[in-house]
Each structure stands twice: as C-alpha cells, then as structure tokens.
Design an enzyme around this catalytic site. Structure first.
Site, PDB file in Angstrom:
ATOM      1  N   ASN A 108       0.830  -1.176  -0.006  1.00 34.71           N
ATOM      2  CA  ASN A 108       0.098  -0.065   0.103  1.00 34.71           C
ATOM      3  C   ASN A 108       0.860   1.411  -0.043  1.00 34.71           C
ATOM      4  O   ASN A 108       2.113   1.160   0.098  1.00 34.71           O
ATOM      5  CB  ASN A 108      -0.809   0.035   1.297  1.00 34.71           C
ATOM      6  CG  ASN A 108      -0.135  -0.154   2.493  1.00 34.71           C
ATOM      7  OD1 ASN A 108       0.360   0.931   2.886  1.00 34.71           O
ATOM      8  ND2 ASN A 108      -0.256  -1.262   3.271  1.00 34.71           N
ATOM      9  N   ASP A 153      -4.255  -6.739   5.404  1.00 35.92           N
ATOM     10  CA  ASP A 153      -5.156  -7.471   6.107  1.00 35.92           C
ATOM     11  C   ASP A 153      -5.055  -8.982   5.507  1.00 35.92           C
ATOM     12  O   ASP A 153      -5.346  -9.707   6.356  1.00 35.92           O
ATOM     13  CB  ASP A 153      -6.616  -6.933   5.869  1.00 35.92           C
ATOM     14  CG  ASP A 153      -6.802  -5.680   6.876  1.00 35.92           C
ATOM     15  OD1 ASP A 153      -6.181  -5.634   7.979  1.00 35.92           O
ATOM     16  OD2 ASP A 153      -7.527  -4.849   6.317  1.00 35.92           O
ATOM     17  N   VAL A 193      -2.175  -5.428  16.384  1.00 36.11           N
ATOM     18  CA  VAL A 193      -2.571  -4.680  17.255  1.00 36.11           C
ATOM     19  C   VAL A 193      -3.430  -5.193  18.432  1.00 36.11           C
ATOM     20  O   VAL A 193      -3.549  -5.170  19.416  1.00 36.11           O
ATOM     21  CB  VAL A 193      -3.009  -3.066  16.930  1.00 36.11           C
ATOM     22  CG1 VAL A 193      -4.342  -3.196  16.333  1.00 36.11           C
ATOM     23  CG2 VAL A 193      -2.849  -2.150  17.954  1.00 36.11           C
TER      24      VAL A 193
HETATM   25  O1  PMT Z   1       3.036   6.258   6.513  1.00 34.07           O
HETATM   26  P1  PMT Z   1       2.391   7.430   6.042  1.00 34.07           P
HETATM   27  O2  PMT Z   1       2.509   7.621   4.491  1.00 34.07           O
HETATM   28  O3  PMT Z   1       2.803   8.615   6.923  1.00 34.07           O
HETATM   29  O4  PMT Z   1       0.720   7.389   6.275  1.00 34.07           O
HETATM   30  C1  PMT Z   1       0.384   7.274   7.484  1.00 34.07           C
HETATM   31  C2  PMT Z   1      -0.897   6.334   7.746  1.00 34.07           C
HETATM   32  C3  PMT Z   1      -2.041   6.736   6.950  1.00 34.07           C
HETATM   33  C4  PMT Z   1      -0.558   4.916   7.134  1.00 34.07           C
HETATM   34  C5  PMT Z   1      -1.173   6.069   9.220  1.00 34.07           C
HETATM   35  O5  PMT Z   1      -1.563   7.492   9.755  1.00 34.07           O
HETATM   36  C6  PMT Z   1      -2.419   4.978   9.595  1.00 34.07           C
HETATM   37  O6  PMT Z   1      -3.535   5.410   9.507  1.00 34.07           O
HETATM   38  N1  PMT Z   1      -2.041   3.861   9.663  1.00 34.07           N
HETATM   39  C7  PMT Z   1      -2.883   2.869   9.961  1.00 34.07           C
HETATM   40  C8  PMT Z   1      -3.379   2.097   8.598  1.00 34.07           C
HETATM   41  C9  PMT Z   1      -4.305   0.864   8.707  1.00 34.07           C
HETATM   42  O7  PMT Z   1      -3.468  -0.151   8.510  1.00 34.07           O
HETATM   43  O8  PMT Z   1      -5.337   1.400   9.243  1.00 34.07           O
HETATM   44  P2  PMT Z   1      -6.420   0.026   9.215  1.00 34.07           P
HETATM   45  O9  PMT Z   1      -7.749   0.894   9.704  1.00 34.07           O
HETATM   46  O10 PMT Z   1      -6.501  -0.800   8.191  1.00 34.07           O
HETATM   47  O11 PMT Z   1      -6.190  -0.813  10.643  1.00 34.07           O
HETATM   48  C10 PMT Z   1      -6.475  -0.406  12.066  1.00 34.07           C
HETATM   49  C11 PMT Z   1      -5.297  -0.598  13.129  1.00 34.07           C
HETATM   50  O12 PMT Z   1      -5.116  -2.114  13.041  1.00 34.07           O
HETATM   51  C12 PMT Z   1      -3.982   0.212  12.685  1.00 34.07           C
HETATM   52  O13 PMT Z   1      -3.381   0.328  13.837  1.00 34.07           O
HETATM   53  C13 PMT Z   1      -3.189  -1.027  12.128  1.00 34.07           C
HETATM   54  O14 PMT Z   1      -1.876  -0.858  12.281  1.00 34.07           O
HETATM   55  C14 PMT Z   1      -3.722  -2.305  12.684  1.00 34.07           C
HETATM   56  N2  PMT Z   1      -3.515  -3.695  12.147  1.00 34.07           N
HETATM   57  C15 PMT Z   1      -4.270  -3.623  10.907  1.00 34.07           C
HETATM   58  C16 PMT Z   1      -4.256  -5.036  10.304  1.00 34.07           C
HETATM   59  C17 PMT Z   1      -3.583  -6.097  10.765  1.00 34.07           C
HETATM   60  N3  PMT Z   1      -3.237  -7.101  10.277  1.00 34.07           N
HETATM   61  N4  PMT Z   1      -2.834  -5.815  11.799  1.00 34.07           N
HETATM   62  C18 PMT Z   1      -2.725  -4.593  12.553  1.00 34.07           C
HETATM   63  O15 PMT Z   1      -2.285  -4.280  13.442  1.00 34.07           O
END
Ligand code: PMT
Length: 404
Positions: free
Chosen positions: A211, A280, A311
């Site tokens: 991504n 994911d 997380v």
């Molecule tokens: O890296 P940059 O270019 O500066 O951009 C920053 C960002 C947009 C990536 C950052 O601010 C951000 O939002 N990071 C989380 C991105 C994300 O994966 O969001 P999510 O909504 O899909 O996931 C929710 C949370 O679960 C996040 O804390 C993620 O790290 C965590 N997660 C998700 C999937 C997984 N398999 N394991 C996880 O730990």
C-alpha cells in the site's frame, strides 16, 4: 508566541551551501521563541548570505574569523565555545562534516566545535549524490556514534535540479528539533514500541501486494517519543526514511514478520503504537518461481488468507500488556469505523485519519487526527506529522497513559 526556547543559547554554525539563505528565517524563529543566537560563519557561508543580514536578524555581531584580534578581545573563541547550550550546524555541508570527522580546526567554526563540550546538532545539506556518497555516509555515521544529533536531511527537489535526499530541513522543522531537545521529557523512563510503514505480501519472488504508506507518520512519532525521553523501538516495513536519532529500528517486510517482532517486543514496552498500514490479507501460496503470463488466460486469481491482527494481538495480552494505541485509516464514516476498531481490537486509544482528504494521510507531510478513547475524544487539526506526533504523545503521556 510560546517562549519554548527562553534563555537557551544557540550557536548557529553556517557553512557554505545554498540552504544558508534559510538561516535568516531560522534565526528569527529561534529568537521569537526566546533563544539567544550567536552566528558563526565559515568563509564559504559568506558567499551565500551576508554577515550583515545575519547580524541584523540575530542582533549580535557575527563571528567569522579565528585570527581577528578585535573579535577575540570581545568574546574569544574559547569563551564562545563555552557559551553555547547547543551548537546547531545548519547547513552542514559535506565538507564541514568531513572536517568535523577528521577533527580539524582550520577555521573558527571547526575550532569552536573542537573546543566545546556543548551538545552538537548537524543539519546536513548537499547534493543528493554527495549525500549518498559512502564517504559522507561514513562521516555522518561516525559523528552520530560520537553522540552528535543528525537532523535530516529531507528528500525533494534540490537547487541543482536533482531530486533526492540532501535538502536541509525547513527552519520550522529545525526549530521543532531544538524545542524537542530543550523541552520537557514527559516520557523519561518509558519504553515505547511503534510499527510504521507498509507491509509487503509476496506473490512470487518478484511481486508483492502492498500500500501507499511511506512511514512518515510512524517515524515522526518515533522521533518525537525519543525527544521526549522514551526508549524507542521502531518496527518498520519497507520505507526509504532515515532512522531518527536514538531510535532502535528493526526492519521487516511482511505482516507475519511484523507480528512476530511486535509480539516479542510488546511485553517489554509500556506503550505500543500500531501506525503501520498492515495488509489484512496475504496470498495463501507464494509461487516459488516468477508467475508467467499465460496466453490462454485473460484472468488470474490470487487466493488470499487473513493476516494476524498485530495490534489486536498486543491488546489481548493478559500479562505485561502495554498501553495499546491503534490507527484507523478511513475514507468514509470515520468516527463510526474508528470507534468500532477501538472496541473490537480492545485498544486504549485510536487515532483516526481521513485518508480521502487530499494532502493528508498516506505519503503526505501533513495529517489531521481525531483521537477516540473509551471516555473521551480529541481532534488534532491539520499540522505537520512532526507536530501531530508531539501533540499525540503529550496527550498519551499526560492524560491517558498515566491514568490507566
Ligand atoms: O505512513 P504514512 O504515509 O505517513 O501514512 C500514515 C498512515 C495513513 C498509514 C497512518 O496514519 C495510519 O492510518 N496507519 C494505520 C493504517 C491502517 O492499516 O489502518 P486500518 O484501519 O486498516 O487498521 C487499524 C489498525 O489495526 C491500525 O493500527 C493497524 O496498524 C492495525 N492492524 C491492521 C491490520 C493488521 N493485520 N494488523 C494490525 O495491527
């Protein structure tokens, strides 16, 4: 204006690079915040910005000569070396960095550096090829090993037309570093682990699914946390960012690798922040050889399998569970999705960013966050990722983590 640098004595050493023109603005902004700035210029620096300009903005005569009897009579070079609370070298050219590494004292600035026991911050600025040169890299690594702080450089368009790493940090970014250096250390004795950047999920030996995460947000948090006194472990996916000072970095590629390293470290840390954009899903089978285009097939399908939720696994720890912070990157119904994730993943805090807004979120220098926790919420307006990182960590340090 907050007097965040009140009474701090900063010796600003300017060497001969085009970024020297930014030093007038840098000086003005340091002084606005209460610092006293004494400018020292190398002979080459004076080709780029005049001592008269620097005298006008700093309100002090510029020091530029080792062998000037009049200057020595007012504040001699040894006195000057003892005066500084911080020596900031900006711009620091490849030549200045090389002379510092060699321990030379062939002008006033390098002599002062040798004669001072003040902390030294180096803001490199040079052509990207000069910065990438192994000699410069080795010189900078040696200075860092001696305890000097290396602030920057940034990447981008250069005065010579090249694009790459070598731009001096902007004045306000350098001011932010000075504030971090002199500022309070609310995370002293705290251990913080953070994930940053994307993951790469292999399809075959040459292809992967990933991504647009650049790592900038996570690296900014790691850097701010270290400035606030935390012991920081940064678990990073593949990004092209320099490791912040005083941060222990572990590089990983896939979500499974990130999961393994995160679980090893989470239990030894007080705070765990999951800023990485973790895939994911990953392909269920990684082809051993490069997948070939098949003339008969207009379509191809890749079967995917769910990755571990890093997380959520950390938040589910029953022993030695750190204060656990997630991010939510959303394009719609931001609050609803963020609150759902806060609950489902059992987090202490979630930082939502609306990544559909141009110029914010993925791969941008700025962002805006909305924080949600069980008993409250707070919006952090659009700002640089460095500024947001500080605000976020201050909230965690003062309001949330302490009350846990
Ligand atoms: O890296 P940059 O270019 O500066 O951009 C920053 C960002 C947009 C990536 C950052 O601010 C951000 O939002 N990071 C989380 C991105 C994300 O994966 O969001 P999510 O909504 O899909 O996931 C929710 C949370 O679960 C996040 O804390 C993620 O790290 C965590 N997660 C998700 C999937 C997984 N398999 N394991 C996880 O730990």
């Amino acid at each position: 204006m907050e007097q965040s640098l009140a009474g701090k004595k900063i010796l600003l050493g300017i060497s001969g690079g085009i970024a020297a023109y930014k030093c007038a603005d840098l000086t003005r902004r340091l002084i606005e915040r209460g610092a006293q700035v004494q400018v020292v210029m190398t002979p080459a620096a004076k080709e780029f910005i005049t001592p008269l300009t620097m005298q006008a903005v700093s309100g002090r005569p510029v020091s530029d000569s080792l062998l000037d009897p009049a200057a020595e009579a007012s504040m001699g070079h040894i006195e000057l070396a003892k005066w500084a609370d911080l020596i900031l070298l900006a711009p620091a050219t490849a030549d200045l960095i090389a002379r510092m590494r060699a321990g030379m004292g062939n002008d006033l600035l390098t002599t002062l550096i040798l004669a001072s026991n003040a902390p030294i911050a180096v803001a490199p600025a040079m052509n990207q090829q000069m910065y990438a040169n192994i000699a410069t890299q080795e010189n900078l690594a040696a200075l860092a090993q001696r305890g000097m702080m290396i602030w920057g450089p940034a990447a981008g368009q250069q005065a010579c037309g090249d694009v790459g790493y070598g731009r001096m940090l902007e004045p306000m970014e350098l001011v932010g570093h000075c504030e971090g250096f002199f500022g309070p250390k609310p995370l002293q004795n705290i251990k913080l682990a953070i994930t940053a950047g994307p993951t790469r999920e292999a399809i075959d030996p040459v292809r992967y699914i990933s991504n647009h995460s650049s790592g900038k947000m996570g690296f900014a948090i790691a850097e701010a946390a270290a400035n606030m006194g935390a012991t920081v472990t940064l678990i990073s996916g593949p990004v092209s960012l320099a490791t912040p000072n005083d941060v222990h970095r572990i590089d990983v590629e896939s979500a499974e690798q990130m999961h393994q390293i995160a679980m090893e470290h989470a239990v030894n840390n007080d705070i765990f922040i999951s800023c990485a954009a973790v895939a994911d899903y990953r392909p269920s089978n990684v082809a051993e050889q490069k997948i070939k285009k098949n003339a008969d097939n207009e379509h191809m399908q890749i079967e995917m399998v769910k990755n571990p939720d890093i997380v959520a696994s950390v938040a589910a720890l029953t022993k030695q569970r750190p204060f656990t912070v997630g991010f939510a990157a959303e394009t719609q119904d931001v609050e609803q999705y963020a609150r759902d994730k806060l609950k489902k993943k059992n987090l202490d805090l979630i930082c939502a960013n609306d990544v559909s807004v141009a110029g914010l979120g993925f791969n941008s220098n700025d962002n805006a966050l909305h924080l949600y926790w069980n008993t409250g919420e707070k919006a952090l307006a659009t700002a640089s990722k460095a500024q947001l990182a500080k605000q976020l960590l201050n909230i965690i340090a003062s309001d949330l983590f302490r009350k846990k």
